[in-house]
Scaffold this motif. Structure first.
Motif, short mmCIF file in Angstrom:
data_model
loop_
_atom_site.label_atom_id
_atom_site.label_comp_id
_atom_site.label_asym_id
_atom_site.label_seq_id
_atom_site.Cartn_x
_atom_site.Cartn_y
_atom_site.Cartn_z
N LYS A 106 4.93 8.94 8.36
CA LYS A 106 4.19 9.68 9.39
C LYS A 106 3.74 11.04 8.87
CE LYS A 106 4.39 6.90 12.99
NZ LYS A 106 3.17 6.38 13.66
N LEU A 107 4.65 11.75 8.23
CA LEU A 107 4.33 13.08 7.71
C LEU A 107 3.43 13.02 6.48
CD1 LEU A 107 7.84 14.76 8.10
CD2 LEU A 107 5.86 14.97 9.63
N TYR A 108 3.57 11.94 5.72
CA TYR A 108 2.79 11.78 4.49
C TYR A 108 1.29 11.71 4.78
CZ TYR A 108 1.11 9.49 0.18
OH TYR A 108 0.43 9.18 -0.97
N ALA A 109 0.94 11.15 5.93
CA ALA A 109 -0.47 11.04 6.32
C ALA A 109 -1.11 12.43 6.48
CB ALA A 109 -0.60 10.26 7.62
N ILE A 142 14.87 5.16 8.96
CA ILE A 142 14.40 6.24 9.84
C ILE A 142 13.73 7.32 8.98
CG2 ILE A 142 15.10 8.11 11.39
CD1 ILE A 142 17.32 6.29 12.42
N GLY A 143 14.38 7.65 7.88
CA GLY A 143 13.80 8.62 6.95
C GLY A 143 12.49 8.12 6.37
N ASP A 183 0.84 -1.19 0.00
CA ASP A 183 0.00 0.00 0.00
C ASP A 183 0.88 1.25 0.00
OD1 ASP A 183 -1.57 2.25 1.52
OD2 ASP A 183 -3.10 0.80 0.90
N PRO A 184 0.50 2.30 -0.73
CA PRO A 184 1.31 3.53 -0.77
C PRO A 184 1.61 4.12 0.60
CG PRO A 184 -0.35 3.58 -2.49
CD PRO A 184 -0.65 2.37 -1.64
N LYS A 185 0.72 3.90 1.58
CA LYS A 185 0.97 4.42 2.92
C LYS A 185 2.13 3.71 3.61
CE LYS A 185 -3.85 5.81 3.50
NZ LYS A 185 -5.13 5.58 4.24
N GLN A 186 2.57 2.59 3.04
CA GLN A 186 3.71 1.85 3.59
C GLN A 186 4.98 2.05 2.78
OE1 GLN A 186 1.59 -2.05 3.31
NE2 GLN A 186 2.09 -2.23 5.48
N TRP A 187 4.88 2.76 1.68
CA TRP A 187 6.02 2.88 0.77
C TRP A 187 7.24 3.48 1.43
CZ3 TRP A 187 3.66 4.93 -4.51
CH2 TRP A 187 2.93 3.89 -5.09
#
Length: 424
Positions: A288-291, A281-282, A138-142
């Motif tokens: 986190k910020l992508y959400a 880490i990045g 899923d893109p949220k895990q990329w």
């Protein structure tokens, strides 16, 4: 595949198999960077043995970038249109044989040819493998997935630096290339376990596969994507800086800090480990910020690269290898964001080519880096050159901030194109 929450589509594969396949691609990515970057540790020995100038050393670094920039787009297009699995198999065999055969070189032209051949094999591996992996998650895990995957870049370069530096001290640079190339060739056999991505997909995915991927349409989608183009140009300046450093860091350590090849290999290996820690880490930070805002895919690398450039200036002027390590950490926040952005700014059937555009532009700029650094070093000296070339990090940040202004528009347009195909 299925579309959810206006995100790009993913291909479901059982977790046990999925992570096994990613592991294979990861090992091959390590091999890619060992052969592409790790062997740069041998440059001081090659320079001494063949009596090469700094400019010629710079040209050797440019050789890989030159052929990558020429081959990446056509090879990425072929992978998208035909078979990613077969493309990966051919590429890994080619760069392995090229590395091995470079050990027979006895002049600058033959070493140059060998390094250029390695670039042909390396050219489309990252675009092809990343496009496969982003189909599985899923893109949220990329961010975290590609962040972990990208550790292969620094660990491969680090492992290559340590192994090549140690072997060269004991057996010479020629035997080192024979060994590294031979082991890489053995790794290429792992590709037989990879799935045929055109069979292991869902019904929705098959609809996309039936869509004829034409060169004309692909070029139209990519050229009209202002965000992708601005991002890639910005990344090009990053590549110019990074490739100048990759070609001359070993020279800096030997010439300015008085290190042996074994010490150089160890220091560059440590840098790779630090970078490998920074990549995930990045990636986690990105997710986190992508959400909250998708444009963070460009904001995060812009800020990180500015910090990286500042650290490198301090490192070279102060002749501090410790500050090089600090710079390596912040650089680890950069690539994952840009790689994932290249995957979601276009329809899913153009992901390899989109990453290919990124690689093409960065390699074109990357060609300039080592040669420019070599020429400037001959005029102004090595330290002023390596410090001054960090201006490229500022230019990159400017381009990325500009590109972020149209990110959401081009992202949404790509999703609409996917929906149009699924609706047929």
């Amino acid at each position: 595949m299925k579309t959810r929450d206006n995100e790009t589509t993913t291909t479901p594969i059982r977790s046990s198999k999925k992570y096994f396949f990613v592991f294979i691609l990861y090992i091959l990515f390590l091999s890619d960077f060992i052969c592409r970057i790790g062997v740069n540790t041998l440059y001081p020995a090659i320079q001494k043995d063949l009596s090469l100038t700094d400019t010629q050393i710079g040209l050797l670094g440019s050789a890989v970038m030159l052929t990558m920039s020429i081959c990446v787009l056509p090879f990425s297009y072929i992978a998208d249109k035909f078979s990613k699995k077969k493309s990966i198999s051919i590429m890994t065999i080619f760069w392995s044989l090229s590395t091995l055969l470079t050990g027979f070189a006895h002049s600058f032209p033959t070493v140059f040819l060998g390094r250029a051949s390695v670039g042909i094999g390396n050219s489309a591996y990252a675009p092809t493998s990343v496009s496969i992996i982003t189909n599985w998650f899923d893109p949220k895990q990329w961010g975290k997935v590609i962040g972990v995957y990208n550790t292969a870049m620094t660990l491969g370069a680090a492992a290559g630096a340590v192994v090549c530096g140690t072997l060269a001290q004991v057996t010479g640079w020629r035997n080192t290339l024979f060994i590294v190339g031979g082991v890489s060739l053995l790794f290429s056999l792992m590709t037989i376990f990879l799935p045929d991505e055109r069979k292991a997909v869902s019904a929705a995915a098959k609809k996309e596969q039936k869509k004829k991927v034409t060169l004309k349409e692909t070029c139209k989608i990519l050229i009209q994507n202002r965000t992708l183009m601005m991002m890639c140009i910005g990344a090009g300046f990053m590549a110019l800086v990074n490739n100048a450093l990759s070609g001359f860091l070993s020279i800096f350590y030997v010439r300015e800090l008085g290190m042996s090849l074994i010490q150089v290999g160890s220091i560059m290996g440590l840098s790779g480990v630090i970078g490998a820690i920074a990549y995930p880490i990045g990636g986690f930070t990105l997710d986190k910020l992508y959400a909250k805002d998708k444009r963070v895919r460009l904001w995060l690398p812009a800020i990180s690269m500015l910090i990286t450039g500042g650290c490198y200036v301090v490192a070279f002027v102060g002749k501090s290898w410790i500050m090089v390590m600090v710079a390596s950490f912040f650089y680890g926040f950069v690539a994952t964001s840009l790689h994932t952005a290249s995957q979601e700014l276009v329809p899913s059937w153009n992901k390899s080519v989109s990453y290919g555009v990124y690689v093409t532009i960065t390699k074109i700029f990357g060609i300039i880096g080592p040669t420019l650094a070599g020429v400037l070093s001959g005029i102004f000296g090595l330290v002023p050159t390596l410090a001054g070339i960090q201006i490229g990090t500022v230019i990159m940040a400017i381009f990325l901030f500009i590109a972020s202004r149209t990110y959401l528009r081009d992202y949404n347009q790509a999703r609409e194109l996917e929906k149009a195909v699924e609706a047929k």
